[in-house]
Write a protein that holds these residues in place. Structure first.
Motif, PDB file in Angstrom:
ATOM      1  N   THR A   1       0.864  -1.177   0.000  1.00  0.00           N
ATOM      2  CA  THR A   1       0.000   0.000   0.000  1.00  0.00           C
ATOM      3  C   THR A   1       0.903   1.230   0.000  1.00  0.00           C
ATOM      4  OG1 THR A   1      -1.527  -1.253   1.372  1.00  0.00           O
ATOM      5  CG2 THR A   1      -1.972   1.100   1.136  1.00  0.00           C
ATOM      6  N   VAL A   2       0.757   2.063  -1.023  1.00  0.00           N
ATOM      7  CA  VAL A   2       1.572   3.282  -1.122  1.00  0.00           C
ATOM      8  C   VAL A   2       0.736   4.452  -0.606  1.00  0.00           C
ATOM      9  CG1 VAL A   2       2.807   4.835  -2.696  1.00  0.00           C
ATOM     10  CG2 VAL A   2       2.817   2.362  -3.127  1.00  0.00           C
ATOM     11  N   PHE A   3       1.229   5.079   0.464  1.00  0.00           N
ATOM     12  CA  PHE A   3       0.534   6.227   1.041  1.00  0.00           C
ATOM     13  C   PHE A   3       1.179   7.492   0.471  1.00  0.00           C
ATOM     14  CE2 PHE A   3      -0.052   2.722   3.940  1.00  0.00           C
ATOM     15  CZ  PHE A   3      -1.393   2.832   4.310  1.00  0.00           C
ATOM     16  N   GLN A   4       0.460   8.165  -0.415  1.00  0.00           N
ATOM     17  CA  GLN A   4       1.018   9.324  -1.119  1.00  0.00           C
ATOM     18  C   GLN A   4       0.378  10.623  -0.637  1.00  0.00           C
ATOM     19  OE1 GLN A   4       1.154   9.808  -5.719  1.00  0.00           O
ATOM     20  NE2 GLN A   4      -0.682  10.909  -5.048  1.00  0.00           N
ATOM     21  N   ARG A   5       1.251  11.567  -0.234  1.00  0.00           N
ATOM     22  CA  ARG A   5       0.712  12.881   0.115  1.00  0.00           C
ATOM     23  C   ARG A   5       0.755  13.814  -1.096  1.00  0.00           C
ATOM     24  NH1 ARG A   5       2.772  15.819   5.466  1.00  0.00           N
ATOM     25  NH2 ARG A   5       4.586  16.305   4.171  1.00  0.00           N
ATOM     26  N   THR A   6       1.950  13.918  -1.710  1.00  0.00           N
ATOM     27  CA  THR A   6       2.062  14.768  -2.906  1.00  0.00           C
ATOM     28  C   THR A   6       2.617  13.922  -4.046  1.00  0.00           C
ATOM     29  OG1 THR A   6       2.656  16.588  -1.430  1.00  0.00           O
ATOM     30  CG2 THR A   6       3.010  16.951  -3.779  1.00  0.00           C
ATOM     31  N   PRO A   7       1.933  13.879  -5.190  1.00  0.00           N
ATOM     32  CA  PRO A   7       2.495  13.123  -6.315  1.00  0.00           C
ATOM     33  C   PRO A   7       3.728  13.815  -6.877  1.00  0.00           C
ATOM     34  CG  PRO A   7       0.396  14.152  -6.928  1.00  0.00           C
ATOM     35  CD  PRO A   7       0.632  14.489  -5.492  1.00  0.00           C
ATOM     36  N   ASN A   8       4.620  13.032  -7.474  1.00  0.00           N
ATOM     37  CA  ASN A   8       5.849  13.586  -8.041  1.00  0.00           C
ATOM     38  C   ASN A   8       5.942  13.328  -9.536  1.00  0.00           C
ATOM     39  OD1 ASN A   8       7.922  14.865  -6.269  1.00  0.00           O
ATOM     40  ND2 ASN A   8       7.349  13.118  -4.997  1.00  0.00           N
ATOM     41  N   TYR A   9       6.641  14.234 -10.217  1.00  0.00           N
ATOM     42  CA  TYR A   9       6.987  13.978 -11.617  1.00  0.00           C
ATOM     43  C   TYR A   9       8.142  12.983 -11.616  1.00  0.00           C
ATOM     44  CZ  TYR A   9       4.305  18.202 -12.661  1.00  0.00           C
ATOM     45  OH  TYR A   9       3.304  19.134 -12.772  1.00  0.00           O
ATOM     46  N   SER A  10       7.996  11.909 -12.373  1.00  0.00           N
ATOM     47  CA  SER A  10       9.086  10.937 -12.446  1.00  0.00           C
ATOM     48  C   SER A  10       9.313  10.550 -13.900  1.00  0.00           C
ATOM     49  CB  SER A  10       8.743   9.700 -11.601  1.00  0.00           C
ATOM     50  OG  SER A  10       9.871   8.865 -11.542  1.00  0.00           O
ATOM     51  N   ILE A  11      10.584  10.433 -14.254  1.00  0.00           N
ATOM     52  CA  ILE A  11      10.977  10.148 -15.639  1.00  0.00           C
ATOM     53  C   ILE A  11      11.630   8.764 -15.661  1.00  0.00           C
ATOM     54  CG2 ILE A  11      12.334  11.020 -17.615  1.00  0.00           C
ATOM     55  CD1 ILE A  11      10.333  13.115 -16.568  1.00  0.00           C
ATOM     56  N   PRO A  12      11.335   7.941 -16.662  1.00  0.00           N
ATOM     57  CA  PRO A  12      11.980   6.621 -16.698  1.00  0.00           C
ATOM     58  C   PRO A  12      13.495   6.749 -16.853  1.00  0.00           C
ATOM     59  CG  PRO A  12      10.755   7.030 -18.738  1.00  0.00           C
ATOM     60  CD  PRO A  12      10.436   8.156 -17.803  1.00  0.00           C
ATOM     61  N   SER A  13      14.228   5.912 -16.140  1.00  0.00           N
ATOM     62  CA  SER A  13      15.690   6.046 -16.158  1.00  0.00           C
ATOM     63  C   SER A  13      16.310   5.451 -17.422  1.00  0.00           C
ATOM     64  CB  SER A  13      16.295   5.338 -14.946  1.00  0.00           C
ATOM     65  OG  SER A  13      16.108   3.940 -15.067  1.00  0.00           O
ATOM     66  N   HIS A  14      15.654   4.477 -18.010  1.00  0.00           N
ATOM     67  CA  HIS A  14      16.267   3.668 -19.088  1.00  0.00           C
ATOM     68  C   HIS A  14      17.641   3.186 -18.637  1.00  0.00           C
ATOM     69  CE1 HIS A  14      12.976   4.654 -21.605  1.00  0.00           C
ATOM     70  NE2 HIS A  14      13.288   5.920 -21.764  1.00  0.00           N
ATOM     71  N   ASN A  15      17.684   2.719 -17.413  1.00  0.00           N
ATOM     72  CA  ASN A  15      18.948   2.179 -16.908  1.00  0.00           C
ATOM     73  C   ASN A  15      19.318   0.956 -17.735  1.00  0.00           C
ATOM     74  OD1 ASN A  15      21.158   1.938 -15.195  1.00  0.00           O
ATOM     75  ND2 ASN A  15      20.076   0.504 -13.853  1.00  0.00           N
ATOM     76  N   ARG A  16      20.609   0.744 -17.899  1.00  0.00           N
ATOM     77  CA  ARG A  16      21.029  -0.437 -18.664  1.00  0.00           C
ATOM     78  C   ARG A  16      22.439  -0.832 -18.238  1.00  0.00           C
ATOM     79  NH1 ARG A  16      22.283   3.879 -22.250  1.00  0.00           N
ATOM     80  NH2 ARG A  16      24.512   3.750 -22.729  1.00  0.00           N
ATOM     81  N   THR A  17      22.786  -2.057 -18.577  1.00  0.00           N
ATOM     82  CA  THR A  17      24.150  -2.509 -18.343  1.00  0.00           C
ATOM     83  C   THR A  17      25.041  -1.782 -19.349  1.00  0.00           C
ATOM     84  OG1 THR A  17      23.253  -4.634 -17.780  1.00  0.00           O
ATOM     85  CG2 THR A  17      25.603  -4.588 -18.284  1.00  0.00           C
ATOM     86  N   LEU A  18      26.190  -1.323 -18.883  1.00  0.00           N
ATOM     87  CA  LEU A  18      27.088  -0.632 -19.806  1.00  0.00           C
ATOM     88  C   LEU A  18      27.934  -1.660 -20.551  1.00  0.00           C
ATOM     89  CD1 LEU A  18      28.309   2.368 -17.603  1.00  0.00           C
ATOM     90  CD2 LEU A  18      26.587   2.405 -19.417  1.00  0.00           C
ATOM     91  N   GLU A  19      27.953  -1.537 -21.858  1.00  0.00           N
ATOM     92  CA  GLU A  19      28.752  -2.493 -22.640  1.00  0.00           C
ATOM     93  C   GLU A  19      30.223  -2.097 -22.601  1.00  0.00           C
ATOM     94  OE1 GLU A  19      26.662  -1.842 -26.173  1.00  0.00           O
ATOM     95  OE2 GLU A  19      24.891  -2.829 -25.298  1.00  0.00           O
ATOM     96  N   ALA A  20      31.079  -3.145 -22.705  1.00  0.00           N
ATOM     97  CA  ALA A  20      32.530  -2.926 -22.612  1.00  0.00           C
ATOM     98  C   ALA A  20      32.993  -1.907 -23.656  1.00  0.00           C
ATOM     99  CB  ALA A  20      33.254  -4.256 -22.787  1.00  0.00           C
ATOM    100  N   GLU A  21      32.427  -1.991 -24.849  1.00  0.00           N
ATOM    101  CA  GLU A  21      32.858  -1.105 -25.929  1.00  0.00           C
ATOM    102  C   GLU A  21      32.499   0.359 -25.618  1.00  0.00           C
ATOM    103  OE1 GLU A  21      34.897  -1.838 -28.269  1.00  0.00           O
ATOM    104  OE2 GLU A  21      34.750   0.177 -29.145  1.00  0.00           O
ATOM    105  N   PHE A  22      31.306   0.534 -25.033  1.00  0.00           N
ATOM    106  CA  PHE A  22      30.851   1.881 -24.668  1.00  0.00           C
ATOM    107  C   PHE A  22      31.806   2.489 -23.634  1.00  0.00           C
ATOM    108  CE2 PHE A  22      28.412   4.705 -21.889  1.00  0.00           C
ATOM    109  CZ  PHE A  22      27.817   5.562 -22.814  1.00  0.00           C
ATOM    110  N   ILE A  23      32.135   1.680 -22.634  1.00  0.00           N
ATOM    111  CA  ILE A  23      33.036   2.172 -21.572  1.00  0.00           C
ATOM    112  C   ILE A  23      34.413   2.483 -22.162  1.00  0.00           C
ATOM    113  CG2 ILE A  23      34.195   1.532 -19.407  1.00  0.00           C
ATOM    114  CD1 ILE A  23      31.736  -0.118 -18.702  1.00  0.00           C
ATOM    115  N   LYS A  24      34.859   1.609 -23.053  1.00  0.00           N
ATOM    116  CA  LYS A  24      36.182   1.796 -23.662  1.00  0.00           C
ATOM    117  C   LYS A  24      36.242   3.139 -24.398  1.00  0.00           C
ATOM    118  CE  LYS A  24      39.151  -0.511 -26.853  1.00  0.00           C
ATOM    119  NZ  LYS A  24      39.064  -1.436 -27.975  1.00  0.00           N
ATOM    120  N   GLN A  25      35.196   3.390 -25.155  1.00  0.00           N
ATOM    121  CA  GLN A  25      35.165   4.645 -25.918  1.00  0.00           C
ATOM    122  C   GLN A  25      35.133   5.856 -24.988  1.00  0.00           C
ATOM    123  OE1 GLN A  25      32.021   4.882 -28.774  1.00  0.00           O
ATOM    124  NE2 GLN A  25      32.702   3.011 -29.795  1.00  0.00           N
TER     125      GLN A  25
END
Ligand code: NA7
Length: 536
Positions: A205-229
């Motif tokens: 049960t979520v007890f909410q007093r004030t709603p918030n704006y929330s944006i999806p994170s699109h979190n993801r695993t970082l690929e080795a190539e991305f980190i390398k670059q």
């Protein structure tokens, strides 16, 4: 039992062993100064030590939210996700501390109770429950969100189930399987922990007093190539981040939204919502929080998304913030938050229309009904920005108390110094961009500025530096003026302005003029022989 008090002398005493205190210790050592860090927690890491609830994650991307001062450390450390989870950040902080051999100068389990300035000796005396120490300088590295709000919820002590606080989560695993869980608080912490609770608990049960704006994170695993670059170009990326409004590589739009058509803005919001997500949504246009039309468009866009995600339109409407625009309170970045309200085991309770009357032995009683619960999770927020500073009894020249000085709200010069409190530096204090910029980079900027200041004092043979009353007043007038141009000043109950703490003076605390502009001002002050400070 009386505790033996030993006198010990240092050049610098640093309060707090989070990201700021650790870097401060490192920099003090590079100046050849004798420094000690006092930390209330049983471990280092500050925010990332305490806030270990499941789902806790930084809302700045990991490759940005990390120290830049050491090429070796930034090259050797491997981030696994786009947004690092709390255990990863804590592991990283510990790695940095052991690489720099910081532990030998950190005293854990030690809360600083008092700081008193002795004007004739030009030094501070610091008192803990066990010890007294003296030093020429004090650096307050106490963080912006470190003192949990002490909310009085009637009857909480009578609850027979377990009560968990996101801001002081147990160190061992917590099992919610087969439990009916109640969550109070829907800020970043509540929004992050809720999907895990929905997944694990038999009912949430979520007890909410004030709603918030929330944006999806699109979190993801970082690929080795991305980190390398990224790493191939790390210092250039750090430099680029340092030029942006909030010290991150956030793809900030430069064309004002007010000059664009509705369709153009809509297209940009859609792209950011779908492709990049996160706090970058707020950087679609530079006037997101200053132009009423742009702000209302962005706010309405998020409300429409909530209504698309949440199938029950009555619930969706309750989740839509309406009485303040996006950015008026800190936006949340979530991983599947709104989606949980489509689950059969999740219920939303709107405290605005049905407030909590009291907690009972077996649940929560609102004005209209009782909810049977086995466990409670409280995510109630913090006494932000000033809480940790005022928790310590700080006495400046002539015994003047900081609590007294800040009775009407905080006043600082550049967020770093306070008139009447010589040789006391604050890292990312009220009046600096603080929570509006990547905290790790802001910490580096502040601590480097402080270290340079100390070094120049040493060259000149100065033993004392103090902000003038005029410099402080002018600076805070500027902070207020810049803040007034944003949605912040109008926000209903944001911690940015202290409005979440009953009785706290309402003051725009973060500097909203942009981190690079702020850094330029700090550098100019230093270049002009510390204009606004008296040195002796
Ligand atoms: P926040 O964002 O301050 O959220 C605290 C939440 O707790 C918020 O939803 C509050 O509702 C709610 N709250 C506080 N007191 C009560 C009472 N008495 N009854 C019901 N609900 C209450 O703190 P977080 O820890 O989530 O996030 C803080 C920052 O940490 C975040 O912005 C990131 O920067 C990291 P309210 O809005 O006051 O009506």
């Amino acid at each position: 039992m009386s505790v033996a008090v030993q006198d010990r002398t240092f050049d610098v005493l640093i309060v707090g062993a989070g990201v700021a205190g650790l870097y401060a210790l490192h920099r003090m050592r590079t100046l050849g100064l004798r420094a000690k860090v006092l930390e209330a927690g049983a471990g280092i890491g500050g925010t990332w030590y305490w806030n270990r609830y499941p789902g806790a994650r930084c809302d700045i991307e990991s490759l940005d939210y990390s120290y830049s001062f050491s090429e070796a450390i930034q090259q050797e450390w491997e981030w696994s996700e786009r947004y690092a989870a709390q255990p990863d950040i804590l592991r990283y902080i510990k790695h940095v501390a052991s690489t720099l051999d910081l532990h030998r100068d950190i005293v854990l389990n030690t809360r600083v109770e008092k700081l008193e300035y002795d004007a004739s000796a030009r030094q501070w005396t610091l008192t803990t429950a066990k010890e007294r120490m003296v030093a020429r300088f004090v650096i307050m590295a106490t963080g912006c969100l470190s003192i949990p709000l002490d909310v009085a919820i009637p009857g909480i002590e009578s609850f027979e189930g377990k009560v968990y606080r996101t801001s002081n989560w147990p160190h061992g695993p917590v099992d919610f399987h087969d439990l009916r869980v109640g969550l109070i608080g829907t800020g970043s912490s509540g929004v992050q922990v809720a999907p895990i609770l929905a997944r694990d608990a038999s009912h949430l049960t979520v007890f909410q007093r004030t709603p918030n704006y929330s944006i999806p994170s699109h979190n993801r695993t970082l690929e080795a190539e991305f980190i390398k670059q990224w790493k191939a170009d790390y210092s250039a990326r750090r430099k680029a981040a340092r030029q942006t409004r909030n010290f991150t590589n956030n793809d900030a739009g430069t064309a004002p939204g007010c000059d664009q058509t509705f369709e153009q803005r809509e297209h940009e919001f859609e792209r950011r919502w779908r492709e990049t997500g996160g706090i970058g949504f707020m950087y679609a246009f530079p006037d997101m929080t200053t132009d009423a039309t742009v702000n209302e468009h962005a706010s309405d866009f998020v409300r429409r998304k909530i209504r698309e995600i949440v199938k029950d339109q009555e619930v969706a409407n309750l989740l839509c913030p309406r009485d303040y625009g996006i950015g008026g309170k800190r936006i949340c970045v979530d991983t599947g938050y709104f989606e949980i309200f489509n689950r059969a085991n999740v219920k939303l309770v709107d405290l605005k229309t049905d407030p909590i009357v009291r907690v009972t032995a077996t649940g929560i009683m609102t004005q209209t009904r009782e909810f049977a619960l086995d466990a409670l999770v409280l995510a109630l927020g913090f006494d932000a920005m000033t809480g940790a500073l005022l928790r310590v009894d700080i006495r400046g020249r002539e015994g003047i108390s900081l609590r007294e000085r800040w009775k009407e709200g905080p006043r600082t010069y550049l967020g770093i110094a306070v008139a009447g409190f010589p040789n006391l530096f604050i890292v990312t204090g009220p009046g600096s961009p603080s929570v509006f910029a990547n905290m790790v980079t802001s910490v580096e900027q502040h601590v480097d500025w402080i270290a340079d200041c100390m070094s120049r004092m040493r060259e000149r043979g100065d033993t004392c530096i103090e902000a003038t009353v005029k410099a402080e007043a002018d600076w805070f007038a500027h902070v207020a003026e810049v803040g007034a141009r944003t949605m912040l000043a109008k926000a209903a109950n944001s911690w940015y302005v202290g409005a979440n703490v009953p009785g706290k003076p309402r003051v725009v605390m973060p500097y909203m003029g942009g981190a690079p502009q702020y850094e330029e001002i700090c550098n100019r002050v230093a270049a002009e022989n510390y204009e606004g400070f008296i040195r002796a």
